[in-house]
Design an enzyme around this catalytic site. Structure first.
Site, PDB file in Angstrom:
ATOM      1  N   LYS A 199      98.496  82.706  48.901  1.00 36.54           N
ATOM      2  CA  LYS A 199      99.860  82.514  49.400  1.00 36.54           C
ATOM      3  C   LYS A 199     100.751  83.543  48.727  1.00 36.54           C
ATOM      4  O   LYS A 199     100.857  83.594  47.502  1.00 36.54           O
ATOM      5  CB  LYS A 199     100.341  81.106  49.087  1.00 36.54           C
ATOM      6  CG  LYS A 199     101.769  80.866  49.555  1.00 36.54           C
ATOM      7  CD  LYS A 199     102.203  79.435  49.361  1.00 36.54           C
ATOM      8  CE  LYS A 199     103.655  79.274  49.768  1.00 36.54           C
ATOM      9  NZ  LYS A 199     104.130  77.905  49.569  1.00 36.54           N
ATOM     10  N   LYS A 252      98.224  83.018  53.793  1.00 40.72           N
ATOM     11  CA  LYS A 252      99.585  82.770  54.261  1.00 40.72           C
ATOM     12  C   LYS A 252     100.540  83.800  53.676  1.00 40.72           C
ATOM     13  O   LYS A 252     100.501  83.994  52.449  1.00 40.72           O
ATOM     14  CB  LYS A 252     100.008  81.373  53.819  1.00 40.72           C
ATOM     15  CG  LYS A 252     101.422  81.013  54.156  1.00 40.72           C
ATOM     16  CD  LYS A 252     101.817  79.750  53.460  1.00 40.72           C
ATOM     17  CE  LYS A 252     103.286  79.515  53.735  1.00 40.72           C
ATOM     18  NZ  LYS A 252     103.802  78.420  53.002  1.00 40.72           N
TER      19      LYS A 252
END
Ligand code: PBG
Length: 330
Positions: A199, A252
């Site tokens: 992330k 992500k």
């Protein structure tokens, strides 16, 4: 053999031939719809930068989940928008919190729809960071080890409410292992963990932070989320989560990170999720509203590209539209 014996266009000549050799499939069952659940007694609140996405009361969240199930979408992932915030983010593990109540209500109403939860403290902390702070003022830092237990408590509270899967998005080191141990200890050995492994500290989360009211009150998240310049580190993050017991790993954002979806898939061997984040949705919506892009064609092309890069699952705000468009096509 090369041209003229080889003609790549032969297999592109008709819809039938193109369909015959299409390498990548996108269906509603690959998609997960994010839902923002607030504590309002009823109704829906629009989110300015995300047309078509709303903050939902409990009843509206159930209605939205029902609609998603009707469209054959795989599941929903829940985010809480609490009224009350504090230094520790204690609302995150409140058994009567919006997320916990919504999990139970959705599972009761639509048992076959997967209900996933985002495990993080940022929506619940007064300072908007993803963990508890150590130190004062500009010296304050998110305390990794002190945060782990709070994340574990949050994940267990989601499992108690009936969540089918928990997804830690905080980016603390060691959280997957601590959450796994806590779930197992509380009798939830069957609840899988989808780790937000890679992330990144991304500008693409802007609209989400408006939606969830989780903008950090000071500083930014670069002390715990990844540097967008780093690819090998993303693979390392994923492998550590595999070691700690993750069942799925995530990359992500998605759109600018296709190389890492492919690399993480190759290296981890686990199912891979890609999060087509709020800013990616907002860009398509804004360009379509201005008449610059065809929303349907653009969104389906993006989602297909994420599948092609190697995503098994895609979390996307376009899930309902995409499911409808895909049903019309077939
Ligand atoms: C919580 C969280 C965020 C997103 C998912 N979980 C925000 C952040 O890290 O700032 C972003 C999702 C999106 O932009 O759609 N930590």
């Amino acid at each position: 053999m090369a041209f003229p014996q080889t003609r790549m266009r032969r297999l592109r000549a008709s819809a039938g031939l193109r369909g015959l050799v299409r390498e990548t499939e996108l269906r509603a069952g690959h998609l997960v719809l994010p839902l923002f659940v607030n504590e309002a007694p009823s109704g829906r609140e629009p989110i300015e930068a995300m047309p078509g996405v709303e903050r939902l009361s409990l009843a509206e969240a159930v209605a939205e989940a029902r609609e998603a199930a009707g469209l054959a979408i795989a599941g929903v992932i829940l985010f809480g928008v609490p009224e009350h915030k504090d230094e520790e983010g204690s609302g995150a593990w409140d058994e009567n919190g919006a997320v916990q109540l919504a999990v139970a209500a959705i599972k009761a109403a639509v048992p076959d729809l997967l209900v996933m939860t985002d495990v993080c403290l940022c929506e619940y902390t007064s300072h908007g960071h993803c963990g508890v702070l150590r130190g004062e003022g500009t010296e304050a830092r998110v305390d990794n080890d002190a945060t782990l237990e709070l994340l574990a408590r949050t994940a267990v509270s989601h499992a108690h409410a009936g969540a089918d899967l928990v997804a830690p998005s905080d980016m603390m080191d060691g959280r997957v292992g601590v959450i796994r141990e806590a779930l197992d200890g509380e009798g939830f050995a069957e609840v899988p963990i989808m780790a937000y492994s890679a992330k990144f500290a991304s500008a693409f989360y802007g609209p989400f932070r408006e939606a969830a009211g989780s903008t950090p009150a000071f500083g930014d998240r670069r002390g715990y989320q990844m540097d967008p310049a780093n690819g090998r580190e993303a693979v390392r993050e994923a492998l550590l989560d595999v070691q700690e017991g993750a069942d799925m790993v995530m990359v992500k954002p998605a759109l600018a990170y296709g190389d890492l979806i492919a690399a993480v898939r190759e290296a981890s061997g686990l199912p891979v999720a890609a999060y087509n984040v709020s800013g990616e949705y907002a860009m398509v919506k804004a360009a379509a509203a201005a008449g610059y892009l065809d929303e349907r064609a653009t969104a389906l092309e993006i989602l297909t590209s994420l599948r092609r890069a190697g995503a098994d699952t895609i979390i996307t705000y376009h899930a309902k539209d995409a499911a409808r468009w895909l049903a019309e096509q077939s």
